[in-house]
Design a protein around this motif. Structure first.
Motif, PDB file in Angstrom:
ATOM      1  N   LEU A   1       0.826  -1.211   0.000  1.00  0.00           N
ATOM      2  CA  LEU A   1       0.000   0.000   0.000  1.00  0.00           C
ATOM      3  C   LEU A   1       0.860   1.260   0.000  1.00  0.00           C
ATOM      4  CD1 LEU A   1      -2.972  -0.941   2.357  1.00  0.00           C
ATOM      5  CD2 LEU A   1      -3.040  -0.518  -0.103  1.00  0.00           C
ATOM      6  N   VAL A   2       1.925   1.269   0.786  1.00  0.00           N
ATOM      7  CA  VAL A   2       2.815   2.430   0.806  1.00  0.00           C
ATOM      8  C   VAL A   2       3.486   2.592  -0.558  1.00  0.00           C
ATOM      9  CG1 VAL A   2       4.928   3.391   1.823  1.00  0.00           C
ATOM     10  CG2 VAL A   2       3.150   2.443   3.297  1.00  0.00           C
ATOM     11  N   ALA A   3       3.937   1.484  -1.139  1.00  0.00           N
ATOM     12  CA  ALA A   3       4.552   1.546  -2.471  1.00  0.00           C
ATOM     13  C   ALA A   3       3.540   2.025  -3.511  1.00  0.00           C
ATOM     14  CB  ALA A   3       5.109   0.180  -2.861  1.00  0.00           C
ATOM     15  N   ALA A   4       2.291   1.586  -3.403  1.00  0.00           N
ATOM     16  CA  ALA A   4       1.262   2.008  -4.353  1.00  0.00           C
ATOM     17  C   ALA A   4       0.946   3.497  -4.211  1.00  0.00           C
ATOM     18  CB  ALA A   4      -0.004   1.173  -4.174  1.00  0.00           C
ATOM     19  N   VAL A   5       0.915   3.998  -2.996  1.00  0.00           N
ATOM     20  CA  VAL A   5       0.664   5.425  -2.800  1.00  0.00           C
ATOM     21  C   VAL A   5       1.826   6.238  -3.363  1.00  0.00           C
ATOM     22  CG1 VAL A   5       0.423   7.251  -1.071  1.00  0.00           C
ATOM     23  CG2 VAL A   5      -0.907   5.148  -0.852  1.00  0.00           C
ATOM     24  N   ALA A   6       3.063   5.825  -3.050  1.00  0.00           N
ATOM     25  CA  ALA A   6       4.235   6.532  -3.586  1.00  0.00           C
ATOM     26  C   ALA A   6       4.245   6.458  -5.112  1.00  0.00           C
ATOM     27  CB  ALA A   6       5.519   5.932  -3.018  1.00  0.00           C
ATOM     28  N   GLY A   7       3.938   5.291  -5.660  1.00  0.00           N
ATOM     29  CA  GLY A   7       3.880   5.123  -7.113  1.00  0.00           C
ATOM     30  C   GLY A   7       2.792   5.981  -7.735  1.00  0.00           C
ATOM     31  N   SER A   8       1.673   6.113  -7.045  1.00  0.00           N
ATOM     32  CA  SER A   8       0.570   6.933  -7.560  1.00  0.00           C
ATOM     33  C   SER A   8       0.953   8.404  -7.612  1.00  0.00           C
ATOM     34  CB  SER A   8      -0.676   6.749  -6.693  1.00  0.00           C
ATOM     35  OG  SER A   8      -1.151   5.428  -6.781  1.00  0.00           O
ATOM     36  N   VAL A   9       1.639   8.877  -6.575  1.00  0.00           N
ATOM     37  CA  VAL A   9       2.108  10.267  -6.568  1.00  0.00           C
ATOM     38  C   VAL A   9       3.089  10.485  -7.724  1.00  0.00           C
ATOM     39  CG1 VAL A   9       3.455  11.970  -5.268  1.00  0.00           C
ATOM     40  CG2 VAL A   9       1.712  10.608  -4.107  1.00  0.00           C
ATOM     41  N   PHE A  10       4.048   9.564  -7.867  1.00  0.00           N
ATOM     42  CA  PHE A  10       5.003   9.651  -8.973  1.00  0.00           C
ATOM     43  C   PHE A  10       4.285   9.653 -10.319  1.00  0.00           C
ATOM     44  CE2 PHE A  10       7.233   7.175 -12.244  1.00  0.00           C
ATOM     45  CZ  PHE A  10       8.290   8.034 -12.506  1.00  0.00           C
ATOM     46  N   LEU A  11       3.329   8.764 -10.453  1.00  0.00           N
ATOM     47  CA  LEU A  11       2.585   8.606 -11.701  1.00  0.00           C
ATOM     48  C   LEU A  11       1.894   9.912 -12.106  1.00  0.00           C
ATOM     49  CD1 LEU A  11       0.383   5.509 -12.306  1.00  0.00           C
ATOM     50  CD2 LEU A  11      -0.422   7.749 -12.939  1.00  0.00           C
ATOM     51  N   ILE A  12       1.211  10.519 -11.171  1.00  0.00           N
ATOM     52  CA  ILE A  12       0.474  11.752 -11.480  1.00  0.00           C
ATOM     53  C   ILE A  12       1.445  12.892 -11.826  1.00  0.00           C
ATOM     54  CG2 ILE A  12      -0.983  13.553 -10.467  1.00  0.00           C
ATOM     55  CD1 ILE A  12      -2.442  11.238  -8.979  1.00  0.00           C
TER      56      ILE A  12
END
Length: 121
Positions: free
Chosen positions: A56-67
């Protein structure tokens, strides 16, 4: 027109397919077995909870990077990858984004290269 599917983009696309198929197999099993999907995340012991928090932490960090990266590269609808991860899997949408990001970067590089060769009058 040049092709923008680099080997790296193809690898990301293959990972996206693996992420989609792999997660949906287990999602289907959870549905067929009438499992408490969200309860299993936190109620199946410390190892599963550790993995859940990790992902979940990796997904949140990845989502921020993605946007941020989608905006930086001028990719439209970057937020849609984050939304789609809620109904598919981040293991699918993040590598898919990386594949599309690779294509976009190659297209921008090709455009920059052609502009430097044939400058507009």
């Amino acid at each position: 027109m040049t092709r923008h599917w680099s080997p790296l983009a193809v690898v990301y696309l293959a990972l996206a397919v693996c992420g989609l198929v792999g997660t949906w197999i287990f999602n289907a099993l959870a549905v067929v077995q009438l499992r408490d999907f969200f309860g299993d995340w936190l109620g199946s012991g410390p190892a599963v909870s550790s993995l859940t928090v990790d992902l979940l932490v990796a997904a949140v960090a990845g989502s921020v990077f993605l946007i941020i990266e989608a905006r930086r590269l001028g990719m439209r609808f970057g937020w849609l990858y984050v939304v789609a991860s809620g109904v598919t899997a981040f293991a699918f949408t993040f590598p898919l984004f990386l594949a599309m990001r690779e294509r976009r970067m190659r297209a921008l590089a090709a455009q920059t290269h052609s502009d430097s060769i044939d400058p507009a009058p």
